[in-house]
Design an enzyme around this catalytic site. Structure first.
Site, PDB file in Angstrom:
ATOM      1  N   THR A  67       0.853  -1.177   0.000  1.00 24.65           N
ATOM      2  CA  THR A  67       0.000   0.000   0.000  1.00 24.65           C
ATOM      3  C   THR A  67       0.893   1.232   0.000  1.00 24.65           C
ATOM      4  O   THR A  67       2.118   1.125  -0.164  1.00 24.65           O
ATOM      5  CB  THR A  67      -1.020  -0.064   1.163  1.00 24.65           C
ATOM      6  OG1 THR A  67      -1.938   1.016   1.003  1.00 24.65           O
ATOM      7  CG2 THR A  67      -0.376   0.008   2.531  1.00 24.65           C
ATOM      8  N   LYS A  71       3.215   0.984  -4.069  1.00 25.28           N
ATOM      9  CA  LYS A  71       2.587   0.240  -5.168  1.00 25.28           C
ATOM     10  C   LYS A  71       3.310   0.382  -6.514  1.00 25.28           C
ATOM     11  O   LYS A  71       3.275  -0.524  -7.329  1.00 25.28           O
ATOM     12  CB  LYS A  71       1.130   0.696  -5.346  1.00 25.28           C
ATOM     13  CG  LYS A  71       0.199   0.190  -4.251  1.00 25.28           C
ATOM     14  CD  LYS A  71      -1.250   0.554  -4.555  1.00 25.28           C
ATOM     15  CE  LYS A  71      -2.135   0.160  -3.389  1.00 25.28           C
ATOM     16  NZ  LYS A  71      -3.558   0.392  -3.636  1.00 25.28           N
ATOM     17  N   ASN A  92      -0.457  -4.255  -6.179  1.00 25.64           N
ATOM     18  CA  ASN A  92      -0.876  -4.236  -4.765  1.00 25.64           C
ATOM     19  C   ASN A  92      -0.717  -5.598  -4.100  1.00 25.64           C
ATOM     20  O   ASN A  92      -0.880  -5.728  -2.901  1.00 25.64           O
ATOM     21  CB  ASN A  92      -2.318  -3.727  -4.616  1.00 25.64           C
ATOM     22  CG  ASN A  92      -3.350  -4.778  -4.980  1.00 25.64           C
ATOM     23  OD1 ASN A  92      -3.093  -5.648  -5.809  1.00 25.64           O
ATOM     24  ND2 ASN A  92      -4.510  -4.704  -4.374  1.00 25.64           N
ATOM     25  N   ASP A 107      -7.012  -4.584  -7.021  1.00 26.35           N
ATOM     26  CA  ASP A 107      -7.985  -3.545  -6.638  1.00 26.35           C
ATOM     27  C   ASP A 107      -9.125  -3.428  -7.653  1.00 26.35           C
ATOM     28  O   ASP A 107     -10.304  -3.470  -7.293  1.00 26.35           O
ATOM     29  CB  ASP A 107      -7.305  -2.168  -6.532  1.00 26.35           C
ATOM     30  CG  ASP A 107      -6.558  -1.983  -5.221  1.00 26.35           C
ATOM     31  OD1 ASP A 107      -6.894  -2.684  -4.243  1.00 26.35           O
ATOM     32  OD2 ASP A 107      -5.651  -1.134  -5.171  1.00 26.35           O
ATOM     33  N   ALA A 132      -8.731  10.518 -10.365  1.00 25.31           N
ATOM     34  CA  ALA A 132      -7.818   9.842 -11.303  1.00 25.31           C
ATOM     35  C   ALA A 132      -6.558   9.366 -10.583  1.00 25.31           C
ATOM     36  O   ALA A 132      -5.477   9.327 -11.158  1.00 25.31           O
ATOM     37  CB  ALA A 132      -7.464  10.787 -12.440  1.00 25.31           C
ATOM     38  N   ALA A 135      -6.637   4.293  -7.133  1.00 22.12           N
ATOM     39  CA  ALA A 135      -7.834   3.447  -7.202  1.00 22.12           C
ATOM     40  C   ALA A 135      -8.506   3.625  -8.560  1.00 22.12           C
ATOM     41  O   ALA A 135      -8.959   2.663  -9.189  1.00 22.12           O
ATOM     42  CB  ALA A 135      -8.800   3.806  -6.080  1.00 22.12           C
ATOM     43  N   VAL A 227     -15.875   3.910  -3.587  1.00 18.15           N
ATOM     44  CA  VAL A 227     -14.791   3.014  -3.154  1.00 18.15           C
ATOM     45  C   VAL A 227     -14.491   3.194  -1.667  1.00 18.15           C
ATOM     46  O   VAL A 227     -13.725   2.416  -1.097  1.00 18.15           O
ATOM     47  CB  VAL A 227     -13.491   3.240  -3.957  1.00 18.15           C
ATOM     48  CG1 VAL A 227     -13.719   2.965  -5.433  1.00 18.15           C
ATOM     49  CG2 VAL A 227     -12.927   4.628  -3.751  1.00 18.15           C
ATOM     50  N   GLN A 257     -11.143  -7.729  -3.554  1.00 16.03           N
ATOM     51  CA  GLN A 257      -9.712  -7.656  -3.917  1.00 16.03           C
ATOM     52  C   GLN A 257      -8.902  -8.545  -2.973  1.00 16.03           C
ATOM     53  O   GLN A 257      -7.945  -9.185  -3.379  1.00 16.03           O
ATOM     54  CB  GLN A 257      -9.189  -6.214  -4.014  1.00 16.03           C
ATOM     55  CG  GLN A 257      -9.157  -5.385  -2.745  1.00 16.03           C
ATOM     56  CD  GLN A 257      -7.959  -5.676  -1.856  1.00 16.03           C
ATOM     57  OE1 GLN A 257      -6.988  -6.280  -2.293  1.00 16.03           O
ATOM     58  NE2 GLN A 257      -8.050  -5.276  -0.608  1.00 16.03           N
TER      59      GLN A 257
HETATM   60  P1  NDP Z   1      -4.982   8.959  -4.541  1.00 13.70           P
HETATM   61  O1  NDP Z   1      -4.404   9.963  -3.606  1.00 13.70           O
HETATM   62  O2  NDP Z   1      -4.084   8.226  -5.477  1.00 13.70           O
HETATM   63  O3  NDP Z   1      -6.100   9.698  -5.470  1.00 13.70           O
HETATM   64  C1  NDP Z   1      -7.092  10.535  -4.913  1.00 13.70           C
HETATM   65  C2  NDP Z   1      -7.929  11.151  -6.045  1.00 13.70           C
HETATM   66  O4  NDP Z   1      -8.983  11.915  -5.448  1.00 13.70           O
HETATM   67  C3  NDP Z   1      -7.143  12.115  -6.928  1.00 13.70           C
HETATM   68  O5  NDP Z   1      -7.626  12.016  -8.256  1.00 13.70           O
HETATM   69  C4  NDP Z   1      -7.508  13.482  -6.334  1.00 13.70           C
HETATM   70  O6  NDP Z   1      -7.467  14.520  -7.277  1.00 13.70           O
HETATM   71  C5  NDP Z   1      -8.953  13.245  -5.946  1.00 13.70           C
HETATM   72  N1  NDP Z   1      -9.414  14.161  -4.901  1.00 13.70           N
HETATM   73  C6  NDP Z   1      -9.021  14.204  -3.598  1.00 13.70           C
HETATM   74  N2  NDP Z   1      -9.680  15.190  -2.940  1.00 13.70           N
HETATM   75  C7  NDP Z   1     -10.504  15.775  -3.851  1.00 13.70           C
HETATM   76  C8  NDP Z   1     -11.429  16.857  -3.790  1.00 13.70           C
HETATM   77  N3  NDP Z   1     -11.657  17.529  -2.653  1.00 13.70           N
HETATM   78  N4  NDP Z   1     -12.111  17.201  -4.918  1.00 13.70           N
HETATM   79  C9  NDP Z   1     -11.904  16.523  -6.079  1.00 13.70           C
HETATM   80  N5  NDP Z   1     -11.028  15.502  -6.200  1.00 13.70           N
HETATM   81  C10 NDP Z   1     -10.334  15.128  -5.102  1.00 13.70           C
HETATM   82  O7  NDP Z   1      -5.805   7.967  -3.631  1.00 13.70           O
HETATM   83  P2  NDP Z   1      -6.243   6.449  -3.970  1.00 13.70           P
HETATM   84  O8  NDP Z   1      -6.741   6.397  -5.364  1.00 13.70           O
HETATM   85  O9  NDP Z   1      -5.162   5.512  -3.558  1.00 13.70           O
HETATM   86  O10 NDP Z   1      -7.447   6.260  -2.941  1.00 13.70           O
HETATM   87  C11 NDP Z   1      -8.677   6.935  -3.136  1.00 13.70           C
HETATM   88  C12 NDP Z   1      -9.734   6.306  -2.246  1.00 13.70           C
HETATM   89  O11 NDP Z   1      -9.925   4.962  -2.642  1.00 13.70           O
HETATM   90  C13 NDP Z   1      -9.348   6.261  -0.750  1.00 13.70           C
HETATM   91  O12 NDP Z   1     -10.470   6.696  -0.003  1.00 13.70           O
HETATM   92  C14 NDP Z   1      -9.108   4.790  -0.481  1.00 13.70           C
HETATM   93  O13 NDP Z   1      -9.492   4.430   0.831  1.00 13.70           O
HETATM   94  C15 NDP Z   1     -10.041   4.146  -1.496  1.00 13.70           C
HETATM   95  N6  NDP Z   1      -9.660   2.773  -1.861  1.00 13.70           N
HETATM   96  C16 NDP Z   1     -10.573   1.805  -1.615  1.00 13.70           C
HETATM   97  C17 NDP Z   1     -10.294   0.498  -1.925  1.00 13.70           C
HETATM   98  C18 NDP Z   1     -11.319  -0.544  -1.637  1.00 13.70           C
HETATM   99  O14 NDP Z   1     -10.964  -1.716  -1.725  1.00 13.70           O
HETATM  100  N7  NDP Z   1     -12.551  -0.195  -1.324  1.00 13.70           N
HETATM  101  C19 NDP Z   1      -9.005   0.099  -2.549  1.00 13.70           C
HETATM  102  C20 NDP Z   1      -8.116   1.220  -2.808  1.00 13.70           C
HETATM  103  C21 NDP Z   1      -8.451   2.506  -2.453  1.00 13.70           C
HETATM  104  P3  NDP Z   1      -6.098  15.324  -7.653  1.00 13.70           P
HETATM  105  O15 NDP Z   1      -5.403  14.511  -8.703  1.00 13.70           O
HETATM  106  O16 NDP Z   1      -6.623  16.615  -8.167  1.00 13.70           O
HETATM  107  O17 NDP Z   1      -5.320  15.466  -6.384  1.00 13.70           O
END
Ligand code: NDP
Length: 286
Positions: A67, A71, A92, A107, A132, A135, A227, A257
């Site tokens: 994690t 990754k 992952n 995932d 983007a 996840a 998610v 997953q």
């Molecule tokens: P990342 O940090 O890689 O990506 C977060 C994304 O959210 C980015 O695109 C970011 O945009 C966007 N974002 C964050 N805050 C805002 C906001 N206020 N307004 C608009 N866009 C926003 O995180 P991950 O992808 O690793 O994780 C995301 C979520 O997925 C987490 O909550 C995690 O717990 C969950 N998850 C769940 C899993 C499951 O099995 N259920 C597995 C893996 C993850 P920007 O590019 O502009 O910063």
């Protein structure tokens, strides 16, 4: 014959890692199957990842989850990487076979399974992803591989991640892809069949937050997914339900997953309901 006290070792490497709940799901699943597996939650600093990966072989471990922030970095320590994980550029799950390290990304597959469990077809559908990040990448590649016709990827402009993921889908999969600049309250186009929040908006403790979407553009024919695993019944899903949409929470993705990863490590299929129950109990949402 003497008693065997040795356990098969698996687990997760991350930094930070203290609040990762996967051990709860894992131990419930392993106990249910009656197999002597131990899931270790291990703090590994970025500069120690190479040494930690070599330890998998030295300790005869079955495998490991990766994690944040490992990754992507882990790819350089692996002997084999699955095709879809190569496209995502992220792994992952690692399993050890004949002394070699194999990388997978479960995932997105977990997400796809959670849709299929609810009877949702992906082939020919248009999906819109909010976010983007990691996840989103995994989900986007697997939706495209599962036959989605078109992906709309909405992300804030500053990070550039939305454009990068859109190009990746166009270049590496058969699906069409379109980037939507998310700098305003987002209307959901009526062509969307599946809408997914892949951001961390709404994750505990910020459970009063929801993505900046015009919820009146969500229609009853849409399937709306989140998610967020904690707490899973997010405001985003509640708003979609109010508009008559079908909702799917993030626990299904988390559990599925893990089931796929555990199959790589144990060769056995764990029971989803046992894992879901353990997690719900842990989060106090029985
Ligand atoms: P990342 O940090 O890689 O990506 C977060 C994304 O959210 C980015 O695109 C970011 O945009 C966007 N974002 C964050 N805050 C805002 C906001 N206020 N307004 C608009 N866009 C926003 O995180 P991950 O992808 O690793 O994780 C995301 C979520 O997925 C987490 O909550 C995690 O717990 C969950 N998850 C769940 C899993 C499951 O099995 N259920 C597995 C893996 C993850 P920007 O590019 O502009 O910063």
């Amino acid at each position: 014959m003497g008693t065997c006290y040795r356990e098969e070792l698996v687990g997760v490497f991350g930094c930070p890692i203290d609040e990762n709940p996967t051990v709860v799901v894992a131990q419930a699943a392993f106990e249910d199957l009656g197999i002597p597996y131990r899931y270790l939650t291990v703090l590994v600093y970025p500069e120690d990842l190479g040494t930690a990966m070599s330890a998998l072989k030295a300790l005869n471990m079955k495998g490991i989850h990766l994690t944040i922030p490992h990754k992507v970095e882990v790819l350089k320590y692996l002997d084999h990487v699955a095709c879809d994980a190569q496209i995502m550029g992220a792994v992952n799950t690692v399993y050890v076979k004949d002394g070699e390290l194999y990388g997978e990304n479960t995932d997105g597959k977990g997400f796809i399974t959670s849709l299929k469990e609810e009877g949702i077809t992906i082939e020919g559908k248009t999906a819109m992803l909010l976010g983007a990040g990691g996840a989103s990448r995994a989900i986007a590649v697997e939706l495209a591989n599962a036959g989605a016709k078109k992906l709309l990827i909405a992300n804030r402009p500053a990070s550039g991640r939305g454009e990068v993921l859109t190009d990746l889908i166009r270049e590496k999969t058969k699906a069409e892809a379109e980037y939507i600049c998310w700098d305003h309250t987002l209307a959901i186009p009526q062509e969307v069949d599946i809408l997914v929040n892949t951001t961390n908006i709404g994750l505990y403790p910020d459970t009063d937050q929801k993505p900046d979407v015009d919820y009146n553009t969500v229609s009853p024919r849409m399937t709306v997914c989140d998610v967020i695993p904690n707490h899973p019944h997010t405001l985003f899903l509640k708003e979609a339900e109010k508009r008559g949409a079908k909702s799917i929470d993030g626990l299904g993705m988390l559990v599925n997953q893990a089931i796929i990863s555990f199959r790589f490590w144990t060769g056995r299929t764990c029971r989803a309901e046992v894992m879901r129950k353990a997690l719900s109990r842990e989060y106090g949402i029985e």
